[in-house]
Design a protein around this motif. Structure first.
Motif, PDB file in Angstrom:
ATOM      1  N   CYS A  43       0.948  -1.399  -0.043  1.00 52.74           N
ATOM      2  CA  CYS A  43      -0.033  -0.061  -0.063  1.00 52.74           C
ATOM      3  C   CYS A  43       1.042   1.048  -0.097  1.00 52.74           C
ATOM      4  O   CYS A  43       2.211   1.176   0.423  1.00 52.74           O
ATOM      5  CB  CYS A  43      -0.886   0.141   1.314  1.00 52.74           C
ATOM      6  N   LYS A  44       0.458   2.317  -0.526  1.00 52.94           N
ATOM      7  CA  LYS A  44       1.140   3.688  -0.563  1.00 52.94           C
ATOM      8  C   LYS A  44       1.191   4.129   0.798  1.00 52.94           C
ATOM      9  O   LYS A  44      -0.040   4.150   1.503  1.00 52.94           O
ATOM     10  CB  LYS A  44       0.214   4.551  -1.410  1.00 52.94           C
ATOM     11  N   CYS A  47      -1.960   5.949   2.995  1.00 54.61           N
ATOM     12  CA  CYS A  47      -3.149   6.002   2.082  1.00 54.61           C
ATOM     13  C   CYS A  47      -4.264   5.153   2.819  1.00 54.61           C
ATOM     14  O   CYS A  47      -3.986   4.235   3.591  1.00 54.61           O
ATOM     15  CB  CYS A  47      -2.969   5.102   0.710  1.00 54.61           C
ATOM     16  N   GLY A  48      -5.525   5.758   2.724  1.00 53.56           N
ATOM     17  CA  GLY A  48      -6.455   5.076   3.375  1.00 53.56           C
ATOM     18  C   GLY A  48      -7.778   5.012   2.057  1.00 53.56           C
ATOM     19  O   GLY A  48      -8.906   5.060   2.619  1.00 53.56           O
ATOM     20  N   SER A  49      -7.516   5.470   1.123  1.00 53.81           N
ATOM     21  CA  SER A  49      -8.487   5.639  -0.164  1.00 53.81           C
ATOM     22  C   SER A  49      -9.648   4.694  -0.009  1.00 53.81           C
ATOM     23  O   SER A  49     -10.818   4.961  -0.338  1.00 53.81           O
ATOM     24  CB  SER A  49      -8.051   5.781  -1.478  1.00 53.81           C
ATOM     25  N   CYS A  50      -9.022   3.184   0.082  1.00 56.06           N
ATOM     26  CA  CYS A  50     -10.226   2.196  -0.135  1.00 56.06           C
ATOM     27  C   CYS A  50     -11.294   2.299   0.884  1.00 56.06           C
ATOM     28  O   CYS A  50     -12.291   1.727   0.945  1.00 56.06           O
ATOM     29  CB  CYS A  50      -9.661   1.128  -0.540  1.00 56.06           C
ATOM     30  N   PHE A 120      -7.799  -6.826   0.385  1.00 53.94           N
ATOM     31  CA  PHE A 120      -8.056  -6.194  -0.542  1.00 53.94           C
ATOM     32  C   PHE A 120      -6.611  -5.320  -1.108  1.00 53.94           C
ATOM     33  O   PHE A 120      -5.827  -4.914  -0.020  1.00 53.94           O
ATOM     34  CB  PHE A 120      -9.036  -4.971  -0.348  1.00 53.94           C
ATOM     35  N   GLY A 121      -6.380  -5.625  -2.256  1.00 58.49           N
ATOM     36  CA  GLY A 121      -5.003  -4.843  -2.767  1.00 58.49           C
ATOM     37  C   GLY A 121      -3.786  -5.851  -2.763  1.00 58.49           C
ATOM     38  O   GLY A 121      -2.957  -5.873  -3.689  1.00 58.49           O
ATOM     39  N   CYS A 137      -6.425  -1.948  -6.187  1.00 59.41           N
ATOM     40  CA  CYS A 137      -6.688  -0.710  -6.494  1.00 59.41           C
ATOM     41  C   CYS A 137      -5.992   0.004  -7.438  1.00 59.41           C
ATOM     42  O   CYS A 137      -5.063  -0.394  -7.748  1.00 59.41           O
ATOM     43  CB  CYS A 137      -6.710   0.088  -5.090  1.00 59.41           C
ATOM     44  N   ILE A 139      -4.660   2.747  -7.292  1.00 64.29           N
ATOM     45  CA  ILE A 139      -3.232   3.512  -6.785  1.00 64.29           C
ATOM     46  C   ILE A 139      -2.154   2.647  -6.796  1.00 64.29           C
ATOM     47  O   ILE A 139      -1.193   2.920  -7.401  1.00 64.29           O
ATOM     48  CB  ILE A 139      -3.674   3.751  -5.269  1.00 64.29           C
ATOM     49  N   ILE A 140      -2.481   1.377  -6.596  1.00 65.65           N
ATOM     50  CA  ILE A 140      -1.311  -0.023  -6.491  1.00 65.65           C
ATOM     51  C   ILE A 140      -1.319  -0.089  -8.074  1.00 65.65           C
ATOM     52  O   ILE A 140      -0.186   0.077  -8.603  1.00 65.65           O
ATOM     53  CB  ILE A 140      -1.856  -1.064  -5.796  1.00 65.65           C
TER      54      ILE A 140
HETATM   55  S1  SF4 Z   1      -5.511  -0.931  -1.133  1.00 63.52           S
HETATM   56 FE1  SF4 Z   1      -4.909   1.058  -2.274  1.00 63.52          FE
HETATM   57  S2  SF4 Z   1      -6.640   2.460  -1.834  1.00 63.52           S
HETATM   58 FE2  SF4 Z   1      -6.456   0.972  -0.229  1.00 63.52          FE
HETATM   59  S3  SF4 Z   1      -5.028   1.550   1.339  1.00 63.52           S
HETATM   60 FE3  SF4 Z   1      -3.762   0.186   0.058  1.00 63.52          FE
HETATM   61  S4  SF4 Z   1      -3.046   1.615  -1.570  1.00 63.52           S
HETATM   62 FE4  SF4 Z   1      -4.580   2.853  -0.509  1.00 63.52          FE
END
Ligand code: SF4
Ligand code: SF4
Length: 206
Positions: A43-44, A47-50, A120-121, A137, A139-140
């Motif tokens: 993950c970035k 980040c908490g976009s999801c 997820f991810g 996602c 972003i990834i």
């Molecule tokens: S899965 Fe993607 S959107 Fe969710 S926290 Fe990780 S990098 Fe961010």
């Protein structure tokens, strides 16, 4: 009451479900960590976009450990009220926005988050042709094309252990046939989990 004391107050069947779910979470964490190490997927930072997606769903079974945690910390009633008033179908009530970085945020109950939030991810699901495809996602996908390529190569081998969303859903349903099948919006699942544990605690007083 501590978390362990709360668990010991529950019917034996619920105690077993909670322990089995927590052990499943441990095994997911080991698997995703290994997969992340193999492929380089991560993950970035910050980040908490999801978590901002209002459509995240989970089962009541998977939030029972969280519900027991909330009761042990005296936060259950407050969260129940927050969900009732504002957020039955909205963004997860445990998501905390980063006030400085608009795209950032974090999970306030990280150790108790449900399976989807762990997978997820870094996981795969089987598509309609029975092939494993990466669940991640944008972003990834955009920032880690090489890691995504390595992940897809791992999936193509069709052998070896990779984190599988579809398998996770089956494990949960097997652990709790009553509350492990139906996916609900995350806040609704949490409020049902809080009520379920609260009901058992209330019965003890009678
Ligand atoms: S899965 Fe993607 S959107 Fe969710 S926290 Fe990780 S990098 Fe961010
Ligand atoms: S439980 Fe945590 S990781 Fe899952 S959606 Fe809510 S804030 Fe995000």
């Amino acid at each position: 009451m501590t978390f362990d004391e709360i668990i010991r107050c529950l019917p034996l069947m619920d105690q077993k479900i909670i322990r089995d779910i927590m052990s499943l979470f441990d095994s997911i964490d080991r698997q995703t960590e290994e997969f992340s190490g193999q492929t380089g997927l991560k993950c970035k930072d910050g980040c908490g976009s999801c978590c901002e997606n209002p459509c995240i769903e989970t089962t009541i079974a998977e939030v029972l450990p969280l519900a027991a945690h909330l009761w042990s910390k005296g936060m259950a009633q407050h969260k129940l009220e927050e969900i009732r008033l504002n957020a039955t179908n909205g963004v997860c009530v445990f998501y905390v926005h980063d006030p400085i970085n608009q795209a950032g945020g974090c999970c306030s109950i990280y150790a108790y988050r449900p399976g989807l939030c762990r997978l997820f991810g870094f996981s795969a699901r089987k598509n309609k042709y029975g092939r494993r495809e990466l669940v991640t996602c944008k972003i990834i996908t955009d920032s880690q094309p090489q890691a995504c390529k390595r992940a897809r190569q791992e999936f193509q081998k069709e052998t070896g252990e990779v984190p599988l969303l579809t398998a996770h859903a089956c494990y949960v349903a097997g652990i709790d046939p009553c509350h492990g099948h139906t996916f609900l919006p995350i806040n609704l699942a949490v409020s049902s989990g809080i009520e379920k544990i609260g009901y058992s605690l209330e019965k003890l007083k009678q």
